[in-house]
Structures are given as structure tokens and as C-alpha cells.
Enzyme design. Structure first.
Site, PDB file in Angstrom:
ATOM      1  N   CYS A 119       0.812  -1.212   0.000  1.00  0.00           N
ATOM      2  CA  CYS A 119       0.000   0.000   0.000  1.00  0.00           C
ATOM      3  C   CYS A 119       0.854   1.275   0.000  1.00  0.00           C
ATOM      4  O   CYS A 119       1.403   1.641  -1.027  1.00  0.00           O
ATOM      5  CB  CYS A 119      -0.994  -0.025   1.152  1.00  0.00           C
ATOM      6  SG  CYS A 119      -2.406   1.086   0.891  1.00  0.00           S
ATOM      7  N   HIS A 227      -3.606  -5.347   0.558  1.00  0.00           N
ATOM      8  CA  HIS A 227      -3.080  -5.706   1.872  1.00  0.00           C
ATOM      9  C   HIS A 227      -3.055  -7.229   2.057  1.00  0.00           C
ATOM     10  O   HIS A 227      -3.975  -7.810   2.643  1.00  0.00           O
ATOM     11  CB  HIS A 227      -3.931  -5.063   2.972  1.00  0.00           C
ATOM     12  CG  HIS A 227      -3.716  -3.600   3.126  1.00  0.00           C
ATOM     13  ND1 HIS A 227      -2.876  -3.058   4.071  1.00  0.00           N
ATOM     14  CD2 HIS A 227      -4.217  -2.556   2.416  1.00  0.00           C
ATOM     15  CE1 HIS A 227      -2.876  -1.739   3.962  1.00  0.00           C
ATOM     16  NE2 HIS A 227      -3.679  -1.405   2.962  1.00  0.00           N
ATOM     17  N   GLU A 229      -1.244  -8.820   4.077  1.00  0.00           N
ATOM     18  CA  GLU A 229      -0.959  -9.163   5.478  1.00  0.00           C
ATOM     19  C   GLU A 229      -2.239  -9.432   6.282  1.00  0.00           C
ATOM     20  O   GLU A 229      -2.189 -10.072   7.332  1.00  0.00           O
ATOM     21  CB  GLU A 229      -0.147  -8.045   6.135  1.00  0.00           C
ATOM     22  CG  GLU A 229      -0.916  -6.856   6.654  1.00  0.00           C
ATOM     23  CD  GLU A 229      -1.483  -5.938   5.579  1.00  0.00           C
ATOM     24  OE1 GLU A 229      -2.263  -5.030   5.909  1.00  0.00           O
ATOM     25  OE2 GLU A 229      -1.133  -6.116   4.394  1.00  0.00           O
TER      26      GLU A 229
END
Length: 258
Positions: A119, A227, A229
Site C-alpha cells: 500500500c 493488503h 498481510e
């Protein structure tokens, strides 16, 4: 009784995680999201949060590091770094982070240090290497609104919003072996001009760049606008990318040690 270290255990690769800078109750804080730290651990690496770095400290940190993990953030890269004025003064900026992460990216890429960027980190990498950004993608004709739904809980904000098209023959294609991937979307800015030497790895349905790598970098690079993660342990694609990053960091550590 004396505890002895397990001779079979090996030190994990050290991965630098830049902190963001925020004020909490009128006091300055260095902040790093737990989900990014967890992702580095999932990659099999040891996370090292770095508040900021001077020129001299940057050299010392790079001497310690086996990888760099650039996180997302509420803040944007200051547009002065790509010769533009601030489009929306209400949006947060973090010039302290800009001041050292942009040179960090350039040095990491040059020496072959594995780089994983998410990001804001994705946008930082493009800017650091000479690219530019759209400051408000949602205002562009023909582009989707890539921002997160307003006022929703994280489970909804980080839910899949659209697919990305994985370009054939690239790093992402080699890791995932699939043409399309469903991803979340929580960004207002995006790549305008891709920096020289970057290879597009995936695009959104509206053509916006969603992933790139540094084509001629001597080490592993993978930069993603979404994202991965978020709940990575439950996402096979995210785990494949993090595992590849962790393996690259381990290989860099072995080469550095020898």
C-alpha cells in the site's frame, strides 16, 4: 540448571519495518501495525521496527538487515517528492517517514536486499525510484473508487473488493500460477507514472497498477497495492508471497554471513 541453546536452531533473518509517526495525546509516537509484524513472522523472519534513521544510521541498519518490509499507513507520500502540490490538505502526511524510507528503498534495491512493500510502501517504492502518483484515483474518469467503505469494521473494510489480473511471465505469476486474484482495496492514491525499471505484475479491472517488481534488481522485490498481510495465515496466495520473501531474506543472510 543452565539452559543451552538448541544447536539445530538458526537465527532468523532480520527484517526492517519502518514505523509511522503519529501524535497521541499531544505526544509524538512511532507506530507500526501489528498485522505487518505478524506477517514478517509468518515469513519466518525477525521483525525490527525502526522509528526513523539518519544517513549514518541507515548504513548501520542496512548492515544488520536481511530484508525490508514497507507497511501501509493512513498517511500518504508527500507529493513534493513527485513535483506536485497537495491535492487534499485534510489527508494525513508523514514527512519524517518520507525522509528516510525513500533513500532506504533506493539503497535496498541497489544492494539486492529483499523488499516487500504494501500500500503506502508500494507507492513509496514507485516514488523513490522516479515514479509519480495519482492523489485521488476516485476522481479520475474511468477509474474505480479504490477506497475502503467508510465507517465499516475491519472485517468488512478488508474484505475482497475486486479481482486483479496477474500478468504472465512475472514474479507474481511464478509464485501463484493463477491469472486472477481477489484482493481487498483500501487506497485513495495510486500509480500515475510507473518508475523506470519497474515491471507491472498485476492490474485492477480499471487498468490501475496493483503490483509491480523491480525488473533488474539483484534481489527479491514485490510491491502490492492491496493488503496481503490481513489474515495472511488464512490466505494461500498471501502465504505464498510471504514465504518467498522469507526464503529470499534467508538466502541473503546466508550470503552475507559467508
Amino acid at each position: 540448571m543452565t539452559l543451552k541453546a538448541d544447536p539445530a536452531s538458526k537465527p532468523r533473518p532480520v527484517v526492517l519495518i519502518p514505523a509511522c509517526n503519529e501524535e497521541v495525546r499531544e505526544h509524538p509516537f512511532h507506530i507500526a501495525g501489528k498485522k505487518y509484524i505478524d506477517a514478517v513472522r509468518l515469513a519466518g523472519c525477525l521483525p525490527l521496527i525502526v522509528p526513523s534513521a539518519t544517513e549514518a544510521e541507515l548504513d548501520e541498519l542496512l548492515a544488520l538487515a536481511d530484508g525490508v518490509f514497507l507497511t501501509g499507513s493512513p498517511s500518504n507520500v508527500h507529493p513534493s517528492h513527485f513535483d506536485e502540490e497537495v491535492h487534499n490538505p485534510a489527508l494525513p502526511l508523514d514527512p519524517t517517514r518520507d525522509a528516510w524510507t525513500l533513500p532506504l528503498v533506493r539503497r535496498a534495491v541497489n544492494i539486492g536486499l529483499p523488499l516487500f512493500a504494501i500500500c503506502r510502501g508500494f507507492q513509496e517504492t514507485n516514488v523513490a525510484l522516479g515514479g509519480t502518483l495519482h492523489q485521488a484515483v476516485q476522481e479520475l474518469e474511468g477509474k474505480l473508487d479504490h477506497r475502503a467503505p467508510s465507517g465499516r469494521p475491519p472485517e468488512e473494510s478488508y474484505a475482497d473488493q475486486h479481482e486483479v489480473n496477474v500478468l504472465p511471465g512475472g514474479r507474481l505469476d511464478a509464485l501463484l500460477g493463477q491469472e486472477r486474484l481477489s484482493v481487498n482495496s483500501l487506497h485513495g492514491q495510486g500509480v500515475k507514472d510507473l518508475a523506470p525499471g519497474l515491471r507491472i505484475e498485476a492490474t485492477a479491472p480499471d487498468g490501475l497498477v496493483e503490483a509491480f517488481s523491480v525488473d533488474q534488481a539483484p534481489g527479491f522485490t514485490l510491491c502490492l497495492q492491496w493488503h496481503p498481510e490481513w489474515r495472511a495465515e488464512h490466505n494461500p496466495a498471501s502465504m505464498a508471497m510471504l514465504t518467498a520473501f522469507g526464503q529470499a531474506c534467508a538466502q541473503y543472510r546466508r550470503a552475507r554471513s559467508s
